[in-house]
Design an enzyme around this catalytic site. Structure first.
Site, PDB file in Angstrom:
ATOM      1  N   TYR A 219      -9.662  -6.984  11.904  1.00  0.00           N
ATOM      2  CA  TYR A 219      -8.982  -6.464  10.718  1.00  0.00           C
ATOM      3  C   TYR A 219      -8.909  -7.525   9.624  1.00  0.00           C
ATOM      4  CZ  TYR A 219      -5.530  -4.509   7.574  1.00  0.00           C
ATOM      5  OH  TYR A 219      -4.896  -4.041   6.453  1.00  0.00           O
TER       6      TYR A 219
ATOM      7  N   SER B  70       0.843  -1.206   0.000  1.00  0.00           N
ATOM      8  CA  SER B  70       0.000   0.000   0.000  1.00  0.00           C
ATOM      9  C   SER B  70       0.871   1.246   0.000  1.00  0.00           C
ATOM     10  CB  SER B  70      -0.924  -0.011   1.220  1.00  0.00           C
ATOM     11  OG  SER B  70      -0.186  -0.213   2.402  1.00  0.00           O
TER      12      SER B  70
ATOM     13  N   SER C  39     -13.404  26.749 -27.660  1.00  0.00           N
ATOM     14  CA  SER C  39     -13.526  25.520 -28.442  1.00  0.00           C
ATOM     15  C   SER C  39     -12.369  25.474 -29.420  1.00  0.00           C
ATOM     16  CB  SER C  39     -14.853  25.529 -29.196  1.00  0.00           C
ATOM     17  OG  SER C  39     -14.772  24.685 -30.329  1.00  0.00           O
TER      18      SER C  39
ATOM     19  N   LYS D 165      -8.310   3.516   1.468  1.00  0.00           N
ATOM     20  CA  LYS D 165      -7.641   4.823   1.427  1.00  0.00           C
ATOM     21  C   LYS D 165      -7.730   5.578   0.111  1.00  0.00           C
ATOM     22  CE  LYS D 165      -4.392   2.905   4.655  1.00  0.00           C
ATOM     23  NZ  LYS D 165      -5.171   1.636   4.516  1.00  0.00           N
TER      24      LYS D 165
ATOM     25  N   LYS E  26     -17.293  30.039 -29.404  1.00  0.00           N
ATOM     26  CA  LYS E  26     -17.718  29.384 -28.172  1.00  0.00           C
ATOM     27  C   LYS E  26     -17.017  29.916 -26.930  1.00  0.00           C
ATOM     28  CE  LYS E  26     -19.977  26.110 -27.658  1.00  0.00           C
ATOM     29  NZ  LYS E  26     -19.773  24.695 -27.975  1.00  0.00           N
TER      30      LYS E  26
ATOM     31  N   ASN F 250      -2.517  -2.762  12.891  1.00  0.00           N
ATOM     32  CA  ASN F 250      -3.977  -2.595  12.788  1.00  0.00           C
ATOM     33  C   ASN F 250      -4.468  -1.366  13.546  1.00  0.00           C
ATOM     34  OD1 ASN F 250      -3.731  -4.938  11.395  1.00  0.00           O
ATOM     35  ND2 ASN F 250      -4.686  -6.254  12.947  1.00  0.00           N
TER      36      ASN F 250
ATOM     37  N   GLU G  33     -19.080  22.598 -15.543  1.00  0.00           N
ATOM     38  CA  GLU G  33     -19.378  21.233 -15.997  1.00  0.00           C
ATOM     39  C   GLU G  33     -18.565  20.209 -15.211  1.00  0.00           C
ATOM     40  OE1 GLU G  33     -20.302  21.318 -20.648  1.00  0.00           O
ATOM     41  OE2 GLU G  33     -18.632  22.595 -20.093  1.00  0.00           O
TER      42      GLU G  33
HETATM   43  N1  ARG Z   1      -1.202  -1.401   5.026  1.00  0.00           N
HETATM   44  C1  ARG Z   1      -2.181  -1.913   5.902  1.00  0.00           C
HETATM   45  C2  ARG Z   1      -3.519  -1.203   5.683  1.00  0.00           C
HETATM   46  O1  ARG Z   1      -3.510  -0.202   5.076  1.00  0.00           O
HETATM   47  C3  ARG Z   1      -1.775  -1.700   7.313  1.00  0.00           C
HETATM   48  C4  ARG Z   1      -2.324  -2.698   8.256  1.00  0.00           C
HETATM   49  C5  ARG Z   1      -1.765  -4.011   7.973  1.00  0.00           C
HETATM   50  N2  ARG Z   1      -2.147  -4.965   8.951  1.00  0.00           N
HETATM   51  C6  ARG Z   1      -1.994  -6.299   8.793  1.00  0.00           C
HETATM   52  N3  ARG Z   1      -2.414  -7.049   9.721  1.00  0.00           N
HETATM   53  N4  ARG Z   1      -1.453  -6.783   7.704  1.00  0.00           N
HETATM   54  O2  ARG Z   1      -4.561  -1.666   6.085  1.00  0.00           O
END
Ligand code: ARG
Length: 485
Positions: free
Chosen positions: A320, A26, A280, A328, A286, A113, A293
């Site tokens: 989790y 990520s 345009s 995100k 135009k 987490n 828009e």
């Molecule tokens: N990159 C992970 C996220 O955005 C962070 C948490 C990862 N936790 C885990 N148990 N692998 O959710």
């Protein structure tokens, strides 16, 4: 960002597949949380030292290292490696490079987490303030425009058919009213976001004498999240943020649509400043309302992000799950989209040219005073339904004869209702507007008061936004100062 594979500690005999790293990482997007990740870690390590969970000396080294890393990130000297997977592990890896084995103590009594849940909340509370500031600015621009045009009347529409005359200021104030509720929603969300999940560990809490409230206090948060399982897996705060932004976009798209319509030759009510319109590539004549828009069109992606995240969290078992990493990007994009639009909108509104003449003429056409004629009959004792029927036939007659109400003779009028010749007809659109002096109505005196009330409310909100920003800035400055921990 450089690549490389990852060896996951003692349990594993080989590193992850390169493609798994790509999928799993990520870091390309959560690097945006770097600053908040570091500030969260500073608060955490301060607490660990205070509670005697890690030696003060190590805590100091960790804090110092974290401050260096933040500097590296801010000066864009930090090397992001995909193999680090995410921002949390990235910072920890760099910390080990900088201070050695003491870095290994930072992750005591913590899991990624609760860490990521904290980072996201810290990030989001500032995002809320940013959107709030944009809405305040936009509302102020609308109020200024309304105030400058307090003497302008335009036709109000229902079903996009001319309905009744309105003050332009009243029409614009309708958007201020929508945005005021958007602000209130965000303010309320802020209180829910601003709670610390830290101390929840992976899901069950942690076997150390931690002080969760102290960490929350260091971060200028309003308290802790009570249930550890909920704290690490709840994303309703992000859903709410997206929902609130989606509603903002729904409101702005309505304004955008009206601006597009009003700027067409058919309406000719407004003209955009050249700086807020485009040409345009083929038709030289135009002048296109691209900004409006896009304001309208970008609602689509924000709505989509809300639906996307709802789908991600739906049916997830506690606690989790890696699915949650998908929380995100949509949120980041929604903020970027809305924040940019809220910066473009105020100067666009402030430079708008209003054609009062066109608005006024349009307000006079289309029998917009018909309801007021019916109301005059009612005041003469006629039941409203009968008055409605009589004036309806009168309008049909005028259309067939190509006449306006003012051009009708008494003997024509009485054909539709005997009382029509006696009543005082509303003559101008101003008569209609002035007749509606009550709270919520389009009467000029009431509208002036409503604009004033909105102005004061906005100033109160602006002060709140400023106070919260200051509270956060002060807490962060303290965490970053040499005295911590
Ligand atoms: N990159 C992970 C996220 O955005 C962070 C948490 C990862 N936790 C885990 N148990 N692998 O959710």
């Amino acid at each position: 960002m450089s690549g490389g594979s990852k060896l996951w500690g003692g349990r594993f005999q080989k590193p992850t597949h390169e493609l798994v790293d790509q999928l799993n990482a990520s870091l390309p997007f959560d690097r945006r949380l770097a600053r908040h990740d570091i500030l969260g870690s500073l608060a955490h390590v301060t607490m660990l030292a205070r509670q005697g969970i890690v030696p003060l000396e190590d805590a100091r080294a960790i804090a110092q290292g974290l401050r260096v890393i933040l500097q590296e990130i801010q000066e864009e000297r930090f090397v992001f490696r995909l193999a680090d997977e995410d921002i949390h592990l990235s910072v920890e890896r760099r910390l080990r490079e900088l201070i050695g084995p003491a870095a290994g103590r930072l992750h005591t009594a913590r899991s990624r987490n609760d860490q990521v849940a904290l980072d996201f909340r810290l990030w989001m509370r500032e995002a809320i303030l940013e959107v709030g500031e944009g809405i305040v600015e936009t509302s102020q621009a609308l109020l200024d425009l309304a105030n400058e045009h307090r003497d302008v009347v335009l036709p109000g529409y229902t079903h996009l058919q001319r309905a009744q005359p309105l003050l332009l200021a009243h029409h614009l104030h309708a958007y201020v009213a929508m945005l005021a509720r958007d602000l209130a929603r965000l303010q309320e969300l802020y209180r829910r976001v601003n709670r610390s999940p830290l101390g929840s560990g992976a899901l069950a809490g942690v076997p150390y004498p931690i002080d969760r409230a102290f960490v929350a206090e260091l971060l200028a948060m309003d308290g802790i999240l009570e249930n550890s399982i909920d704290a690490v897996s709840a994303r309703d705060f992000a859903l709410e943020f997206l929902a609130d932004l989606a509603i903002v976009m729904a409101h702005l798209s309505r304004l955008a649509e009206e601006l597009v319509l009003w700027s067409s030759s058919e309406f000719g009510f407004i003209e955009f400043d050249d700086a807020f319109a485009t040409g345009s590539s083929i038709m030289p004549q135009k002048k296109n309302p691209d900004v409006a828009e896009l304001l309208r069109g970008k609602s689509g992606r924000v709505f989509g992000h809300l639906m996307g995240l709802l789908t991600v969290v739906k049916g997830l078992p506690l606690a989790y799950n890696k699915d949650l990493q998908e929380d995100k990007e949509g949120v980041f994009d929604a903020l970027d989209t809305v924040a940019l639009l809220l910066r473009v909108l105020p100067p666009m509104l402030r430079t708008l040219r209003i054609d009062r003449g066109r608005m006024h003429t349009a307000a006079e056409q289309g029998f917009t005073l018909a309801t007021d004629v019916a109301d005059a009959l009612v005041r003469a004792g006629v039941p409203f339904r009968d008055a409605h029927e009589a004036v309806g036939r009168l309008v049909a007659y005028c259309i067939a004869e190509g006449k306006t109400f003012g051009e009708l003779a008494a003997d024509e009028l009485v054909r539709f209702h005997p009382r029509l010749a006696e009543i005082v007809f509303p003559r101008t659109v101003w008569d209609a507007v002035r007749a509606r002096e009550h709270p919520g109505g389009t009467g000029p005196e009431h509208v002036a008061r409503a604009l004033e009330a909105s102005r004061s409310e906005l100033e109160r909100t602006a002060r709140w936004l400023q106070q919260e920003r200051q509270r956060i800035d002060e807490a962060f400055a303290r965490l970053l100062s040499e005295e911590f921990p």
